[in-house]
Design a protein around this motif. Structure first.
Motif, short mmCIF file in Angstrom:
data_model
loop_
_atom_site.label_atom_id
_atom_site.label_comp_id
_atom_site.label_asym_id
_atom_site.label_seq_id
_atom_site.Cartn_x
_atom_site.Cartn_y
_atom_site.Cartn_z
N GLU A 154 0.79 -1.15 0.35
CA GLU A 154 -0.47 0.30 0.24
C GLU A 154 0.97 1.16 -0.35
N ILE A 155 0.68 1.92 -1.02
CA ILE A 155 1.00 3.30 -0.81
C ILE A 155 0.25 4.52 -0.45
N GLU A 156 0.50 5.27 0.54
CA GLU A 156 -0.88 5.95 1.12
C GLU A 156 -0.02 7.47 0.67
N ASN A 157 -0.79 8.26 -0.07
CA ASN A 157 -1.01 9.64 -0.20
C ASN A 157 0.90 10.27 -0.44
N LEU A 158 1.86 9.70 -0.90
CA LEU A 158 3.21 9.24 -1.17
C LEU A 158 3.35 10.66 -1.96
N ASN A 159 4.16 11.69 -1.43
CA ASN A 159 4.63 13.21 -2.32
C ASN A 159 6.55 12.61 -1.67
N VAL A 172 4.59 3.84 2.88
CA VAL A 172 4.68 2.63 2.32
C VAL A 172 4.50 1.66 3.15
N LEU A 173 3.46 0.62 2.94
CA LEU A 173 3.13 -0.51 4.26
C LEU A 173 3.19 -1.34 2.68
N ILE A 174 4.53 -3.29 3.48
CA ILE A 174 3.67 -3.86 2.48
C ILE A 174 3.06 -4.52 4.40
N ASN A 175 2.36 -5.25 3.97
CA ASN A 175 1.55 -6.37 4.66
C ASN A 175 0.50 -5.63 6.19
N GLN A 176 0.53 -4.48 5.70
CA GLN A 176 -0.49 -3.83 6.74
C GLN A 176 0.90 -2.76 7.39
N ILE A 177 1.94 -3.10 7.81
CA ILE A 177 3.27 -2.50 8.84
C ILE A 177 3.93 -1.70 7.88
N ASP A 178 4.11 -0.11 8.31
CA ASP A 178 4.99 0.56 7.55
C ASP A 178 6.06 0.92 7.42
N ILE A 179 6.65 0.52 5.75
CA ILE A 179 8.39 0.57 6.07
C ILE A 179 9.14 1.33 6.17
N ASN A 183 -1.17 7.49 -4.33
CA ASN A 183 -2.17 6.17 -3.53
C ASN A 183 -2.38 4.97 -4.60
N LEU A 184 -1.62 3.46 -3.95
CA LEU A 184 -1.66 2.31 -4.68
C LEU A 184 -1.69 1.39 -4.34
#
Ligand code: ATP
Ligand code: MG
Length: 511
Positions: free
Chosen positions: A262-267, A320-327, A283-284
């Motif tokens: 998951e990509i959230e509101n990336l700037n 950026v999240l992988i498997n719900q964890i913020d990385i 957002n992806l």
């Protein structure tokens, strides 16, 4: 009458280290004023053969005639004197020189035998530019020039030295589609001005557009020389790989509901220019078993997106999240191991391989310290490492790898790429970031790599595919997002993914 040929290579063999046969009894004739394509699989011996013609290697056996006369081309200076020039895939410009200085370096016109006669040099280059319709801003510093501009300067450099026989080794692999069109026009101009041209390329469409004849090499030997106006692309492909190619298509099955990336509101700001926006409110989401293709013109945020996910660049804001964890703030090491990411990078020599290690060592670069390649105490399990490396060599058909003990630097460009792809698709991961996976690969290898990417999808991996090859995006994507100026400007899913629809979205949103 042999004089109609600019180049005759007769019975050329090249054997490396007494055992690797790169060329075997090769006969290649280049007519004056033709564009001759030299094609074949990765490792077929194309670059080696041209390195012999340019005096980089001395052949084990064989004769070379230039304009009908036998010549011993013992080094590139001899080649230059015979008016042979070569543009290598990785240009070697001096960064802090202007383009005109790079063009003239070593062959400057002098004033009083000492000073560079800048005026005369510029005049000579400008005349060449006009004659060949090949313009470039000569006062640009090489480091500020685009790849396309640098390449034009490289061609001018050969013409400045009055080369008549021009060799291009995969010149379009690093160019954008627009730059490719420009380059092909330049080739035709050069031909019309009487130059003899040898073009190495894996792209059949451009060979069809510009070449008069093509010679196919397979495993070091010539399969045949063909007139392009009598031979179809399918026939040439068959000659290259020795079998019929399959069309690879995605059936859009196997997608789970589980979100992996998951990509959230990336700037993000552009890496090399802090003021310019790289990505804006992006957002992806990618689910298990899903391949998300990123399409768009190069330079619209793709590089930043890859860098952020891989951990090579920091975002201004967003997650950026992988498997719900913020990385977002995790190290590259953690991303690879704890969060189960794999990565096929754009610049394979810089980020993917250690060229002076052997193939086996390169297949375990990231994972050498962990199970099954090492015990908890860090003792290496060489049997497991060897097994893994050799499996990849076999499965991905890495040519001339000497059971995995060949030094990676000695392999052909395409075979180096296959090692990275094999490693990243085979190692354990939940998410794979894939950037231009088939650049420089032959058509048979592309078919195989595409089928392996679809296999990874079947194993429920989430895949982000960034590619400038529309064919690749169309063949592999379950969903496509179009990037323009760092923004997602459109999305297509499943059967809606087509040339036309992607084109419409791109044009409709042009600012
Ligand atoms: N310096 C070297 N030492 C040992 N082997 C070499 C060397 N250079 C090339 N080879 C071997 O010769 C073979 C032909 O390599 P070459 O680079 O000519 O292939 P190519 O047709 O240009 O392939 P690609 O399309 O991947 O660039 C390769 O299998 C490679 O392993
Ligand atoms: Mg090559």
């Amino acid at each position: 009458m042999s004089i109609e040929y600019a180049v005759e290579m007769q019975n050329i063999s090249m054997i490396f280290n007494n055992n690797i046969i790169a060329n075997k009894n090769v006969n290649l004739n280049i007519k004056k004023g033709e564009i001759h394509a030299l094609i074949g699989e990765n490792g077929a011996g194309k670059s080696t053969l041209m390195s012999i013609l340019f005096g980089i290697y001395e052949p084990t056996k064989g004769i070379i005639k230039i304009n009908g006369n036998v010549q011993i081309i013992s080094n590139p200076i001899v080649a230059n004197n015979l008016k042979i020039g070569m543009v290598h895939q990785n240009f070697q410009m001096v960064d802090i020189f202007k383009l005109w200085e790079n063009i003239a370096v070593g062959s400057e016109i002098k004033k009083f035998k000492v000073f560079n006669n800048k005026k005369a040099i510029l005049k000579k280059i400008e005349t060449i530019m006009k004659e060949n319709d090949l313009e470039v801003n000569l006062n640009l510093l090489a480091k500020n020039a685009t790849v396309g501009e640098q390449q034009r300067a490289e061609i001018l450099k050969l013409l400045y030295r009055e080369a008549e026989i021009l060799i291009f080794d995969e010149p379009t692999a690093v160019l954008t589609p627009n730059e490719i069109d420009g380059f092909l026009k330049v080739l035709i101009n050069l031909k019309n001005n009487g130059k003899s041209i040898i073009l190495i390329s894996h792209k059949m469409d451009e060979i069809e557009k510009v070449a008069d004849r093509a010679t196919v090499l397979r495993r070091g030997k010539v399969i045949g020389t063909y007139n392009l106006n009598e031979t179809s692309v399918d026939e040439l492909s068959f000659a290259m790989v020795g079998r019929q190619l399959k069309k690879i298509i995605n059936n859009h099955k196997d997608i789970d509901n589980k979100k992996i990336l998951e990509i959230e509101n990336l700037n993000v700001q552009k890496n090399n220019n802090k003021k310019v926006i790289g990505l804006k409110k992006l957002n992806l989401q990618i689910k298990a078993g899903e391949i998300l293709g990123i399409s768009g013109v190069q330079g619209n945020g793709q590089e930043e997106l890859a860098n952020i996910i891989a951990g090579m660049q920091k975002p201004k804001s967003g997650k950026v999240l992988i498997n719900q964890i913020d990385i977002t703030k995790k190290s590259i090491y953690e991303r690879y191991h704890k969060y189960k990411m794999s990565h096929i990078p754009l610049d394979r020599q810089k980020h993917g391989l250690v060229l002076d290690f052997n193939v086996i060592e390169n297949t375990v670069l990231q994972d050498v310290g962990i199970k099954p390649f090492a015990s908890k105490l860090g003792i290496l399990n060489f049997d497991e490492i060897k097994k893994f490396g050799q499996t990849i060599v076999e499965k991905y058909d890495v040519r001339n790898a000497s059971n995995g003990y060949a030094i990676v630097r000695s392999l052909s460009g395409g075979n180096q790429q296959k090692i990275i792809i094999g490693r990243e698709l085979t190692r354990e991961s939940d998410f794979i970031l894939i950037y231009q996976p088939t650049r420089g690969l032959d058509i048979g290898s592309i078919e195989f790599i595409h089928s392996q990417i679809l296999e990874a999808k079947k194993l429920k991996k989430a895949i982000l595919l960034i590619s400038y090859e529309l064919n690749e995006i169309l063949a592999l994507s379950d969903r496509v997002v179009i990037l323009s100026s760092g923004e997602a400007i459109g999305e297509l899913t499943g059967d809606k993914i087509s040339y036309e629809n992607i084109g419409k979205l791109m044009i409709g949103n042009k600012k």
